[in-house]
Design an enzyme around this catalytic site. Structure first.
Site, PDB file in Angstrom:
ATOM      1  N   GLU A 328       5.751   8.901   9.174  1.00 40.70           N
ATOM      2  CA  GLU A 328       4.444   9.350   8.665  1.00 40.70           C
ATOM      3  C   GLU A 328       4.053  10.695   9.291  1.00 40.70           C
ATOM      4  O   GLU A 328       3.471  11.549   8.633  1.00 40.70           O
ATOM      5  CB  GLU A 328       3.364   8.295   8.913  1.00 40.70           C
ATOM      6  CG  GLU A 328       3.668   6.904   8.332  1.00 40.70           C
ATOM      7  CD  GLU A 328       4.166   6.897   6.901  1.00 40.70           C
ATOM      8  OE1 GLU A 328       3.869   7.841   6.145  1.00 40.70           O
ATOM      9  OE2 GLU A 328       4.882   5.939   6.531  1.00 40.70           O
ATOM     10  N   TYR A 415      14.719   7.897  -0.673  1.00 36.26           N
ATOM     11  CA  TYR A 415      14.502   8.055   0.772  1.00 36.26           C
ATOM     12  C   TYR A 415      15.840   8.316   1.471  1.00 36.26           C
ATOM     13  O   TYR A 415      16.020   9.320   2.160  1.00 36.26           O
ATOM     14  CB  TYR A 415      13.904   6.779   1.383  1.00 36.26           C
ATOM     15  CG  TYR A 415      12.441   6.532   1.094  1.00 36.26           C
ATOM     16  CD1 TYR A 415      12.006   6.157  -0.178  1.00 36.26           C
ATOM     17  CD2 TYR A 415      11.491   6.635   2.100  1.00 36.26           C
ATOM     18  CE1 TYR A 415      10.664   5.897  -0.424  1.00 36.26           C
ATOM     19  CE2 TYR A 415      10.148   6.370   1.864  1.00 36.26           C
ATOM     20  CZ  TYR A 415       9.740   6.007   0.597  1.00 36.26           C
ATOM     21  OH  TYR A 415       8.421   5.758   0.359  1.00 36.26           O
TER      22      TYR A 415
HETATM   23  N1  BES Z   1       4.255   7.883   1.316  1.00 34.32           N
HETATM   24  C1  BES Z   1       4.892   6.651   1.572  1.00 34.32           C
HETATM   25  C2  BES Z   1       4.219   5.483   0.930  1.00 34.32           C
HETATM   26  C3  BES Z   1       4.155   5.542  -0.580  1.00 34.32           C
HETATM   27  C4  BES Z   1       5.227   6.016  -1.319  1.00 34.32           C
HETATM   28  C5  BES Z   1       3.042   5.117  -1.237  1.00 34.32           C
HETATM   29  C6  BES Z   1       5.154   6.077  -2.697  1.00 34.32           C
HETATM   30  C7  BES Z   1       2.953   5.170  -2.608  1.00 34.32           C
HETATM   31  C8  BES Z   1       4.013   5.656  -3.344  1.00 34.32           C
HETATM   32  C9  BES Z   1       5.053   6.400   3.066  1.00 34.32           C
HETATM   33  O1  BES Z   1       5.274   7.546   3.811  1.00 34.32           O
HETATM   34  C10 BES Z   1       6.287   5.560   3.247  1.00 34.32           C
HETATM   35  O2  BES Z   1       7.322   5.993   2.852  1.00 34.32           O
HETATM   36  N2  BES Z   1       6.151   4.398   3.853  1.00 34.32           N
HETATM   37  C11 BES Z   1       7.248   3.502   4.142  1.00 34.32           C
HETATM   38  C12 BES Z   1       7.691   3.664   5.565  1.00 34.32           C
HETATM   39  C13 BES Z   1       8.954   4.305   5.856  1.00 34.32           C
HETATM   40  C14 BES Z   1       9.358   4.248   7.306  1.00 34.32           C
HETATM   41  C15 BES Z   1      10.082   4.281   4.932  1.00 34.32           C
HETATM   42  C16 BES Z   1       6.758   2.084   3.974  1.00 34.32           C
HETATM   43  O3  BES Z   1       5.573   1.896   3.736  1.00 34.32           O
HETATM   44  O4  BES Z   1       7.544   1.156   4.094  1.00 34.32           O
HETATM   45 ZN    ZN Z   2       7.135   8.375   3.312  1.00 29.14          ZN
END
Ligand code: BES
Ligand code: ZN
Length: 637
Positions: A328, A415
């Site tokens: 984050e 990702y």
């Molecule tokens: N920005 C994302 C969350 C998100 C993505 C919300 C797409 C809505 C639409 C956040 O940064 C994220 O990727 N969170 C991941 C954590 C990560 C360590 C891969 C999660 O929530 O699991």
């Molecule tokens: Zn993210």
């Protein structure tokens, strides 16, 4: 200066319709900074009604009251609009909002119309501006505003007060803020929020200091974000929360009962910010605070500027899951500073961030942990690609067609494939060159939207620099536009999990596992082992594993989740009470959705359990989570 900036923006709308509009830096006189928009075809956002090349919102001022009884927010949004003199209308995004009036700043009504509602996009709010360039919208959020989750006291750690949290990404903020809700249309904002005592409000902007008394047991909190941000990054939370400082520019908000645990888990935050800055340049947002929310928060984390939102499920007691925080934080560069212009290029936010996250982890905790996390993610990516098919469009970085929807990146491939792309480029060009380029990319496009085509052109211009041999080695277009994994992908170091993989093989061969060794392992090693166990195991083996490894009692929610998944897919009755307890408290979609899916796959055994649990827990989940789980549990008979 401000006038000049606006004039030049308008001029570029008129004369340079197909090019990127120039933005302006914040002026010494304090006039707000305006970011450019992109007007190329690949930068258009089909999930917004806005026509920013005609008229665009540059600043949002909210004056809202939080109504916990009715579960809505109500008040006004005052929008500054930038448009050519000839522009007569501005189009905003709304979803379920009750629009009470639209006026100019002298209080005269402006004509407006709410168009037809489309699933997932909402309805356009078209305002006739005339020669006005500021509009005041009086409104109320709808009863089912998807961004907002209103928690009853029982859903909080303290159990005494209600709680509100929001989640804007990707397209949910239009359920509580009438603005142009597209990631390519950046806006500065400010907010005045009235909330009942004793609740404290935080937002993804800098606090205006102590709250003031508003009478009737209410207090007013002020916030400002003077840097233009994508509107999905406006976020709010309110509850019985307190603050603890972690470092000179970082701290954590959470409920009193959670404060010490949260602060201990986050103790490395300031070091993470330092590491991130050493890697890719100054942290440009001032403070970096976090809020550890109640467990119903639907994501692991959300990169809301100056106030990262976190699930409490990352607290393991040993800082083993703080990759989430690194992630984050990294978004403060990749995502918040340089932002995907639309959701087809989510990988620009998430892939770049996943790479950056791993570099922070390496800097802070060393290569062992970093390479294990890389290997874990790479294996998960390979599994998803195999599942979807290596020719499936959803496995490309740049998403097209249906996959280019705001939720298209949810499969997770963007990702890890995005991270893998950058690890590969880094290995080919060398770390030093790569880092210099990536930092310069963030600099060149700070506070601006970007597309796949832009980053590739930038890499060619500033990294490849016409070196044909290098160009041929990189396979840049294949990485971004083709499905599957290119042949040059840097494979994870097999040594990362050599010991664990040996132990897993021994378990497969003769069902033996050395408990003492497990106890010495890192969180990543334990997760690797669980992923390598046979997927089908009899009850006795599951009982033995649980007894030997203490899985049910694990304080690590990733391990608990992996254990629950394994046991439910084996119809292991003794795990059902734990699953039920977990699903009744945790609302994080990444955990909740697969557990319900697993149960539903278990026919006569699992379906009734899933339906029984969901009937009880559904009301406690955020709309993001029910949106997915409804399809799994309720969509099928
Ligand atoms: N920005 C994302 C969350 C998100 C993505 C919300 C797409 C809505 C639409 C956040 O940064 C994220 O990727 N969170 C991941 C954590 C990560 C360590 C891969 C999660 O929530 O699991
Ligand atoms: Zn993210």
């Amino acid at each position: 200066m401000r006038l000049f900036a606006i004039l030049s923006l308008v001029l570029s709308i008129v004369t340079l319709g197909a090019c990127s509009m120039q933005g302006s830096a914040p002026d010494a006189d304090g006039s707000p900074m305006v970011s450019p928009i992109l007007t190329t075809e690949d930068a258009k956002d089909p999930y917004s009604y806005a026509q920013p090349e005609v008229a665009r919102v540059t600043h949002v001022a909210l004056d809202l009251e939080l109504n916990f009884e009715n579960r809505d927010v109500s008040g006004t949004a005052t929008l500054d609009v930038l448009a050519a003199d000839s522009a007569d209308k501005v189009i905003l995004d709304t979803m379920g909002l009750e629009i009470l009036s639209v006026t100019d700043n002298a209080g005269s009504d402006l004509p407006f119309e709410v168009g037809e509602t489309k699933e997932g996009i909402g309805a356009p709010l078209t305002i006739t501006l005339g020669d006005k360039r500021q509009v005041i919208i009086a409104y109320k959020s709808g009863p089912k505003a998807k961004a907002l989750q209103w928690l009853v006291p029982e859903q909080t750690a303290g159990g005494k007060h209600p709680y509100l949290l929001s989640q804007g990404q990707p397209t949910l903020n239009r359920t509580w803020i009438p603005t142009q809700d597209s990631p390519g249309i950046r806006q500065t904002w400010e907010a005045k929020i009235t909330a009942p005592e004793p609740l404290t409000v935080v937002m993804s902007g800098l606090s205006g200091g102590d709250p003031t008394d508003a009478g009737k047991g209410r207090r007013v909190f002020n916030f400002t974000m003077d840097k233009p941000v994508a509107p999905y990054l406006i976020a709010i939370a309110a509850g019985d929360i307190v603050f603890k400082e972690l470092g000179p520019r970082s701290g954590v908000w959470t409920e009193p009962a959670m404060l010490d645990k949260a602060a201990a888990e986050l103790a490395d935050t300031e070091k993470m910010i330092d590491a991130a800055e050493e890697l890719y340049g100054d942290y440009r947002w001032g403070r970096y605070d976090m809020i550890v929310l109640p467990p119903s928060f639907p994501y692991g984390g959300m990169e809301n500027p100056v106030m990262t939102f976190l699930t409490p499920t990352f607290i393991a007691g040993d800082r083993s899951l703080t990759g989430l925080v690194a992630h984050e934080l990294a978004h403060s560069w990749s995502g918040n500073l340089v932002t995907n212009a639309n959701w087809s290029d989510s990988w620009l936010n998430e892939g770049t961030t996943s790479y950056f996250e791993n570099r922070i982890i390496e800097k802070l905790y060393g290569n062992k942990r970093a390479s294990q996390e890389r290997a874990l993610n790479f294996a998960a990516m390979e599994e998803t690609i195999a599942e979807k098919g290596s020719d499936a469009d959803i496995t490309a970085l740049h998403l097209t067609g249906e996959n280019a929807s705001p939720e298209g990146g949810a499969s997770g491939v963007i990702y890890d494939k995005g991270a893998s792309f950058f690890h590969t480029v880094e290995a080919i060009v060398g770390r030093e060159k790569f880092d210099t380029w990536l930092e310069s990319w963030f600099d060149r496009h700070a506070f601006e939207p970007a597309t796949s085509a832009m980053i590739l052109a930038d890499m060619r211009k500033n990294l490849v620099k016409g070196d044909e041999e290098l160009e041929a080695k990189l396979l840049l277009d294949e990485w971004v536009y083709q499905p599957g994994l290119p042949s040059n992908a840097l494979r994870p170091d097999p040594a990362a999990f050599a010991e664990v993989d040996k132990a897993a093989a021994a378990y497969v061969a003769n069902r033996t596992l050395d408990k003492a060794v497990w106890e010495k392992w890192t969180s990543a090693e334990r997760l690797r082992l669980l992923s390598k166990l046979p997927q089908q195991l009899p009850d006795e083996e599951l009982a033995k594993l649980d007894g030997d490894l203490g899985l049910t009692a694990s304080a690590n929610n990733e391990i608990l989740f992996a254990w629950l998944k394994l046991s439910l897919q084996n119809r292991y009755d003794p795990a059902v009470p734990l699953a039920e307890e977990f699903l009744a408290t945790v609302g994080r979609r990444k955990f909740v959705a697969p557990l319900f899916e697993t149960l539903m796959e278990q026919g006569e055994w699992g379906k009734p359990i899933a339906k029984r649990i969901y009937a009880k827990t559904r009301g406690r989940y955020h709309a993001v989570t029910t949106g997915t789980v409804d399809k799994t549990v309720l969509g099928e008979d």
